[in-house]
Design a protein around this motif. Structure first.
Motif, PDB file in Angstrom:
ATOM      1  N   LYS A  46      11.392  16.577 -53.576  1.00 41.99           N
ATOM      2  CA  LYS A  46      12.155  16.643 -54.831  1.00 41.99           C
ATOM      3  C   LYS A  46      13.263  17.686 -54.691  1.00 41.99           C
ATOM      4  O   LYS A  46      13.097  18.688 -53.992  1.00 41.99           O
ATOM      5  CB  LYS A  46      11.234  17.013 -55.990  1.00 41.99           C
ATOM      6  CG  LYS A  46      10.202  15.918 -56.289  1.00 41.99           C
ATOM      7  CD  LYS A  46       9.333  16.305 -57.476  1.00 41.99           C
ATOM      8  CE  LYS A  46       8.317  15.203 -57.774  1.00 41.99           C
ATOM      9  NZ  LYS A  46       7.442  15.557 -58.917  1.00 41.99           N
ATOM     10  N   PHE A  47      14.384  17.455 -55.399  1.00 40.45           N
ATOM     11  CA  PHE A  47      15.551  18.304 -55.224  1.00 40.45           C
ATOM     12  C   PHE A  47      16.258  18.488 -56.566  1.00 40.45           C
ATOM     13  O   PHE A  47      16.037  17.735 -57.532  1.00 40.45           O
ATOM     14  CB  PHE A  47      16.514  17.709 -54.195  1.00 40.45           C
ATOM     15  CG  PHE A  47      17.058  16.364 -54.602  1.00 40.45           C
ATOM     16  CD1 PHE A  47      18.290  16.270 -55.290  1.00 40.45           C
ATOM     17  CD2 PHE A  47      16.363  15.182 -54.336  1.00 40.45           C
ATOM     18  CE1 PHE A  47      18.790  15.034 -55.673  1.00 40.45           C
ATOM     19  CE2 PHE A  47      16.871  13.959 -54.713  1.00 40.45           C
ATOM     20  CZ  PHE A  47      18.087  13.868 -55.373  1.00 40.45           C
ATOM     21  N   PRO A  56      29.181  12.106 -52.848  1.00 41.96           N
ATOM     22  CA  PRO A  56      28.191  11.021 -52.986  1.00 41.96           C
ATOM     23  C   PRO A  56      26.803  11.492 -52.510  1.00 41.96           C
ATOM     24  O   PRO A  56      26.689  12.306 -51.591  1.00 41.96           O
ATOM     25  CB  PRO A  56      28.744   9.911 -52.099  1.00 41.96           C
ATOM     26  CG  PRO A  56      29.602  10.617 -51.095  1.00 41.96           C
ATOM     27  CD  PRO A  56      30.182  11.813 -51.788  1.00 41.96           C
ATOM     28  N   LEU A  57      25.777  10.944 -53.121  1.00 43.64           N
ATOM     29  CA  LEU A  57      24.390  11.330 -52.790  1.00 43.64           C
ATOM     30  C   LEU A  57      23.853  10.411 -51.683  1.00 43.64           C
ATOM     31  O   LEU A  57      23.886   9.184 -51.804  1.00 43.64           O
ATOM     32  CB  LEU A  57      23.496  11.223 -54.032  1.00 43.64           C
ATOM     33  CG  LEU A  57      22.017  11.535 -53.798  1.00 43.64           C
ATOM     34  CD1 LEU A  57      21.820  12.999 -53.383  1.00 43.64           C
ATOM     35  CD2 LEU A  57      21.199  11.230 -55.058  1.00 43.64           C
ATOM     36  N   ASP A  58      23.368  11.059 -50.637  1.00 42.49           N
ATOM     37  CA  ASP A  58      22.717  10.327 -49.524  1.00 42.49           C
ATOM     38  C   ASP A  58      21.346  10.941 -49.267  1.00 42.49           C
ATOM     39  O   ASP A  58      21.225  12.177 -49.139  1.00 42.49           O
ATOM     40  CB  ASP A  58      23.553  10.419 -48.238  1.00 42.49           C
ATOM     41  CG  ASP A  58      24.854   9.626 -48.356  1.00 42.49           C
ATOM     42  OD1 ASP A  58      24.868   8.594 -49.062  1.00 42.49           O
ATOM     43  OD2 ASP A  58      25.841  10.027 -47.712  1.00 42.49           O
ATOM     44  N   ILE A  59      20.334  10.061 -49.195  1.00 48.05           N
ATOM     45  CA  ILE A  59      18.960  10.500 -48.887  1.00 48.05           C
ATOM     46  C   ILE A  59      18.508   9.741 -47.642  1.00 48.05           C
ATOM     47  O   ILE A  59      18.593   8.513 -47.594  1.00 48.05           O
ATOM     48  CB  ILE A  59      18.004  10.227 -50.054  1.00 48.05           C
ATOM     49  CG1 ILE A  59      18.489  10.954 -51.318  1.00 48.05           C
ATOM     50  CG2 ILE A  59      16.575  10.653 -49.692  1.00 48.05           C
ATOM     51  CD1 ILE A  59      17.685  10.605 -52.557  1.00 48.05           C
ATOM     52  N   GLU A  60      18.001  10.474 -46.670  1.00 52.62           N
ATOM     53  CA  GLU A  60      17.581   9.854 -45.411  1.00 52.62           C
ATOM     54  C   GLU A  60      16.242  10.420 -44.971  1.00 52.62           C
ATOM     55  O   GLU A  60      16.085  11.638 -44.868  1.00 52.62           O
ATOM     56  CB  GLU A  60      18.641  10.109 -44.331  1.00 52.62           C
ATOM     57  CG  GLU A  60      18.290   9.536 -42.957  1.00 52.62           C
ATOM     58  CD  GLU A  60      19.336   9.914 -41.933  1.00 52.62           C
ATOM     59  OE1 GLU A  60      20.432   9.298 -41.953  1.00 52.62           O
ATOM     60  OE2 GLU A  60      19.067  10.837 -41.127  1.00 52.62           O
ATOM     61  N   PHE A  97      10.538   4.105 -51.854  1.00 55.00           N
ATOM     62  CA  PHE A  97      10.827   5.331 -52.608  1.00 55.00           C
ATOM     63  C   PHE A  97       9.858   5.433 -53.786  1.00 55.00           C
ATOM     64  O   PHE A  97       9.521   4.430 -54.427  1.00 55.00           O
ATOM     65  CB  PHE A  97      12.272   5.337 -53.113  1.00 55.00           C
ATOM     66  CG  PHE A  97      13.256   5.773 -52.060  1.00 55.00           C
ATOM     67  CD1 PHE A  97      13.383   7.113 -51.730  1.00 55.00           C
ATOM     68  CD2 PHE A  97      14.073   4.850 -51.427  1.00 55.00           C
ATOM     69  CE1 PHE A  97      14.300   7.523 -50.771  1.00 55.00           C
ATOM     70  CE2 PHE A  97      14.991   5.246 -50.472  1.00 55.00           C
ATOM     71  CZ  PHE A  97      15.110   6.589 -50.140  1.00 55.00           C
ATOM     72  N   ASN A  98       9.467   6.655 -54.058  1.00 54.47           N
ATOM     73  CA  ASN A  98       8.515   6.880 -55.157  1.00 54.47           C
ATOM     74  C   ASN A  98       9.175   6.621 -56.514  1.00 54.47           C
ATOM     75  O   ASN A  98       8.508   6.187 -57.464  1.00 54.47           O
ATOM     76  CB  ASN A  98       7.985   8.315 -55.092  1.00 54.47           C
ATOM     77  CG  ASN A  98       6.933   8.586 -56.130  1.00 54.47           C
ATOM     78  OD1 ASN A  98       5.886   7.933 -56.164  1.00 54.47           O
ATOM     79  ND2 ASN A  98       7.201   9.542 -57.014  1.00 54.47           N
ATOM     80  N   SER A  99      10.492   6.849 -56.618  1.00 56.15           N
ATOM     81  CA  SER A  99      11.230   6.655 -57.864  1.00 56.15           C
ATOM     82  C   SER A  99      12.181   5.475 -57.706  1.00 56.15           C
ATOM     83  O   SER A  99      12.760   5.269 -56.627  1.00 56.15           O
ATOM     84  CB  SER A  99      12.027   7.912 -58.224  1.00 56.15           C
ATOM     85  OG  SER A  99      12.852   7.688 -59.353  1.00 56.15           O
ATOM     86  N   GLY A 105      16.579  13.044 -58.749  1.00 60.26           N
ATOM     87  CA  GLY A 105      16.008  14.266 -58.177  1.00 60.26           C
ATOM     88  C   GLY A 105      14.681  14.040 -57.463  1.00 60.26           C
ATOM     89  O   GLY A 105      14.049  15.020 -57.047  1.00 60.26           O
ATOM     90  N   ASP A 106      14.261  12.789 -57.291  1.00 60.16           N
ATOM     91  CA  ASP A 106      12.982  12.518 -56.612  1.00 60.16           C
ATOM     92  C   ASP A 106      13.257  11.632 -55.384  1.00 60.16           C
ATOM     93  O   ASP A 106      13.493  10.427 -55.507  1.00 60.16           O
ATOM     94  CB  ASP A 106      12.018  11.823 -57.556  1.00 60.16           C
ATOM     95  CG  ASP A 106      10.632  11.670 -56.947  1.00 60.16           C
ATOM     96  OD1 ASP A 106      10.409  12.196 -55.833  1.00 60.16           O
ATOM     97  OD2 ASP A 106       9.752  11.015 -57.562  1.00 60.16           O
TER      98      ASP A 106
END
Length: 375
Positions: A46-47, A56-60, A97-99, A105-106
């Protein structure tokens, strides 16, 4: 100069303060997780964002390689407000992904149907320019012990050393084995020595009280399995009786073989004797009849008139033909050669003047031996 240097320090401090108040990962869960195969696990990430994080938001999420020469494997990705979950084939369909909206933010993910090959170090990396943060987690997927196999090794007799063995073919090491007796007093024999790592229990000088029901349990950090063993300790066998029985059995077999051989030899000798008897010729059996002479149809009494009409040459030919139509009797066989029968008187009379008056020539008829040959 001192004023300008002081201003530079203030700028740097404000810059560091801005970076510190920017993107942050707030998860504080454990960084190492042990779980059993077939289960599901959540990797927490979590962030929080800061106003200055405007990119831009990137999650890896990636699985780090244990070998520095190999590349890391991207497991799942969120970019451009879209989730990409099919990057890594071994986890295809098992990572999500959990969300539903990770930008809230997750960035946590869920792994389902875990396998031992899923073990490794996973890294969560969140990017939103100018902020970048990451977090690592170690996942250890353990295999619970398979159902062990229990058995007794060696003879289960009184006075012998009995070894009970318990083996589980599958399961993440280390495995621990424990034995317990579930019948009677529910206490292990006093002479029993247990090995919790090898899974054996050695019972020295076993007795009848050692018999009963035993349970072995194989355990590791993620689970346990057990098996049941029914042990029956029997009295020692009667060795003398066994030896005597074996000797008697061997003797009986030898006697039966001797009887069979005797019967076979006797039958063979009897058959040989009968064959020899059949081939022998008895002395009292008369010889086979010879072909009837052509002269048998003529008798001396009935052919006197015809003899007169015969020519001397014909009569001579007729007289020379031996008489094979007469079969000697048994008395003639037994009579010595010196007492051979004389020719019939009729033939003797015909050999005299009667034949001369009829124009014939007297001819001497040869005598025959008892076997039909001419003397």
């Amino acid at each position: 100069m001192e004023l300008s240097s002081g201003r530079c320090c203030c700028v740097l401090l404000s810059l560091f303060a801005g970076l510190a108040s920017g993107l942050e990962i707030t998860s504080t869960a454990q960084t190492s997780i042990e779980t059993a195969s077939g289960q599901s696990v959540k990797l927490d990430c979590k962030f929080t964002l800061a106003p200055e994080d405007s990119g831009p938001l990137d999650i890896e999420w990636s699985l780090l390689s244990s070998d520095n020469q190999k590349e890391d494997k991207v497991v799942i990705l969120y970019s451009g407000d879209r989730a990409y979950e099919d990057y890594y084939d071994p986890l295809k369909g098992r990572v999500h992904f959990n969300s539903a909206d990770p930008k809230t933010g997750d960035a946590s993910i869920n792994l389902t149907g875990l396998k031992s090959t899923d073990s490794g170090t996973y890294q969560c990396k969140v990017k939103k320019a100018p902020g970048i943060r990451s977090r690592k987690m170690l996942l250890i997927v353990m295999v619970k012990p398979s159902k062990p196999r229990c058995y007794a090794e060696g003879p289960t007799q009184e006075g012998k050393n009995v070894v009970l063995r318990c083996i589980s073919n599958e399961g993440t090491k280390p495995l621990q084995y424990s034995w317990e007796k579930t019948s009677d007093s529910k206490l292990l024999p006093s002479s029993a020595v247990m090995d919790p790592v090898g899974g054996t229990i050695n019972v020295r000088n076993a007795s009848a009280s050692t018999s009963g029901t035993y349970r072995c349990t194989a355990t590791n950090r993620v689970g346990s399995e057990e098996c049941i063993l029914y042990l029956n300790v029997t009295p020692p066998p009667n060795t003398a009786g066994i030896i005597a029985g074996a000797i008697i059995t061997v003797l009986l077999i030898l006697i039966i073989i001797a009887i069979i051989l005797f019967c076979c030899c006797r039958a063979r000798n009897k058959k040989k004797y009968e064959k020899e008897i059949c081939n022998e010729i008895r002395e009292d059996v008369p010889p086979p009849k010879s072909r009837v002479s052509t002269a048998r149809s003529f008798t001396v009494g009935s052919q006197r008139s015809s003899l007169g009409s015969m020519s001397p040459s014909n009569l001579h030919e007729y007289a020379l033909k031996p008489q094979y139509d007469k079969i000697p009797s048994s008395e003639e066989f037994e009579r010595p050669p010196s007492h051979a029968p004389l020719p019939p008187p009729t033939a003797a009379r015909m050999a005299g003047p009667n034949l001369s008056r009829m124009g014939g020539i007297p001819v001497m008829i040869p005598a025959q031996n008892r076997d039909g040959s001419i003397v």
